[in-house]
Design an enzyme around this catalytic site. Structure first.
Site, PDB file in Angstrom:
ATOM      1  N   GLU A 103     -31.855   4.181   3.732  1.00 49.47           N
ATOM      2  CA  GLU A 103     -33.309   3.825   4.146  1.00 49.47           C
ATOM      3  C   GLU A 103     -34.211   4.896   3.979  1.00 49.47           C
ATOM      4  O   GLU A 103     -34.441   5.899   4.726  1.00 49.47           O
ATOM      5  CB  GLU A 103     -33.477   3.290   5.541  1.00 49.47           C
ATOM      6  N   CYS A 131     -42.184   4.769   7.865  1.00 51.69           N
ATOM      7  CA  CYS A 131     -41.804   4.472   6.635  1.00 51.69           C
ATOM      8  C   CYS A 131     -42.335   3.428   6.071  1.00 51.69           C
ATOM      9  O   CYS A 131     -42.628   3.133   4.730  1.00 51.69           O
ATOM     10  CB  CYS A 131     -40.185   4.446   6.299  1.00 51.69           C
TER      11      CYS A 131
END
Length: 508
Positions: free
Chosen positions: A262, A296
């Protein structure tokens, strides 16, 4: 150790080391990790990191538990996760405040992160009765074929500071019901958040006869490298930058292990001329300013069609003027601090680069002269993205670049041009434009939204992205399959032995 009352409340006031195995704290002896309150810059604690030999002992203990944990029926494993969710509910307020104190999230966002942990526990409990395998018809008479899923082994989780608790839970809750045990290395910027969660895990494991299920090590690059290289961890889940993620993937791949990556996001929203302006502004403001731009999934680029671009820019500047900056635990605060002074310096470098490349600062653009690590939320009117290289990078700060585009073709081309591919959105009232954005010729991201922003994914769907975002998936949908090994089984219940594809091989 600071005298902050939260540390005592969460039972982490007097611990020198940062490691845990078999439901007990391990006094570690590695380099000291100093963690500060980013709101005022004051030291919260100094804890000893885990040395590699200590980590190897902790992993060995975890492997012992795996031998018995994988034999516990999946619904019984789900019961342990249900108890974990109950304990998280009981400590939600204190855990949320710990997130605010150590990493600077606002009270609402800190509480929301803990709620996300509770939600994933609820999801995992249901999943524990739904680890389904498929059946398929054999081409051979009197044969049955099916697939089943088995636990994988000890799972390594390396989490980032911006979600210091939730990312662990996405992995740990799912891995636990799949029959795996977990070894967690939190961010060096958030060891106290990890200790708070681990203390709750100790209580849960003692209550449910599952000691050794959840384990903790702490450290920086050396510890992360050891986890990536350790054959005792068949799966490593890493959340962090694309650059470090590539290193982790290389080390895990070298030993033919699995990784869930990720990594970075450089997320954009396309705003068409027919978009609801108020809806767009509210979504963009939260996506760009929430968590001080340190998600993110933060919105970093806007591609606005020329007809709406001036009105959108004006409305965003007005909205930014209402953003209250300050102590994240104070009511009404929408913008807390960045995580560190280095993050402030990266913000300043990005602003300088944006100006040098022809960007116009519409609002913000400066670090704030006060205690802590505060910066102004910033909007930059930018030239064409091809001549504006700073927009191709992910700066973990509340900086928003606004581009004008001719049409959807122009917007999609620029939107997809960057290396990252995590989250994306379009605002439009056109069904055609929305469906095109969601088609295989539209957004190339792992997450694509219509008339909602890029930030704030729910746990029911698989979370993750493509390209330099790493391709990993966590949380909902069928992301659980990454934590298990697939086995295809064939049973011959007849008296003959036919071969597949009609092959003949007669012996004797």
């Amino acid at each position: 150790m600071s005298s902050h009352p939260l540390l005592e409340k969460l039972k982490i006031a007097d611990r020198a080391g940062c490691g845990a195995a078999w439901g007990e704290w391990v006094e570690t002896s590695g380099d000291r990790i100093d963690t500060h309150n980013p709101t005022d810059g004051k030291l919260l604690a100094s804890v000893a990191s885990t040395r590699v030999p200590e980590a190897e002992l902790i992993l060995a203990k975890a492997a012992e538990r795996y031998d018995t944990w994988r034999m516990r029926p999946a619904p019984a494993r789900g019961e342990v996760v249900r108890v974990l969710g109950q304990h998280l509910r009981q400590h939600k307020e204190a855990l949320g405040e710990m997130i605010s104190v150590e990493v600077g999230k606002t009270r609402s966002e800190g509480q929301g992160e803990v709620q996300e942990m509770i939600d994933i526990c609820d999801f995992a409990v249901g999943l524990s009765r739904q680890l389904y395998g498929a059946t398929m018809h054999s081409e051979r008479s009197r044969h049955r074929m099916y697939e089943q899923w088995h636990p994988l082994g000890p799972v390594g989780v390396i989490s980032a500071f911006n979600f210091p608790m939730a990312v662990w839970s996405w992995n740990a809750a799912i891995a636990a019901v799949c029959g795996d045990v977990v070894l967690w290395k939190p961010s060096p910027w958030a060891p106290l958040c990890a200790q708070a969660v681990q203390q709750i895990c100790h209580d849960v494991m003692a209550e449910t006869d599952s000691t050794g299920l959840f384990n903790l090590v702490c450290g920086g690059a050396e510890m992360g490298g050891w986890m990536a290289e350790s054959k005792g961890l068949p799966l490593v889940s890493f959340t962090g930058s694309s650059a470090i993620g590539k290193q982790v993937a290389g080390k895990v791949g070298q030993r033919l292990g699995r990784s869930i990556l990720e990594l970075g996001g450089n997320n954009a929203i396309i705003v068409m001329d027919d978009a609801d302006l108020d809806l767009s502004v509210r979504a963009i403001a939260f996506g760009a300013v929430g968590t001080a731009g340190q998600r993110c999934t933060t919105t970093r680029r806007i591609f606005a069609q020329k007809g709406i671009a001036p009105k959108l820019a004006s409305a965003l500047v007005k909205a930014y003027g209402t953003v209250k900056m300050g102590d994240p635990l104070e009511d009404g605060t929408l913008l807390g601090p960045l995580i560190s002074q280095r993050a402030v310096e990266n913000y300043e470098k990005a602003i300088a680069a944006a100006k040098a490349q022809g960007g116009e600062i519409l609002c913000g653009g400066k670090a704030v002269d006060r205690d802590g690590f505060f910066v102004e939320p910033t909007i930059v009117k930018a030239p064409n993205q091809e001549s504006f290289p700073i927009a191709w990078d992910e700066t973990f700060a509340p900086i928003l670049y606004v581009f004008e585009v001719d049409d959807l073709d122009d917007a999609l081309r620029q939107h997809n041009a960057v290396a990252q591919g995590l989250s994306s959105a379009i605002f439009t009232d056109s069904i055609s434009a929305a469906e095109r954005f969601l088609s295989h010729r539209g957004s190339d991201c792992g997450i694509a939204n219509v008339n909602i922003g890029t930030s704030g994914a729910e746990i029911g769907g698989a979370f993750g992205g493509e390209k330099d975002t790493g391709g990993g998936r966590e949380a909902g949908s069928d992301a659980w399959k990454a934590y298990m090994r697939r086995q295809t089984c064939t049973i011959n219940w007849g008296g003959d032995l036919p071969l597949a594809q009609g092959v003949e091989f007669d012996v004797g």
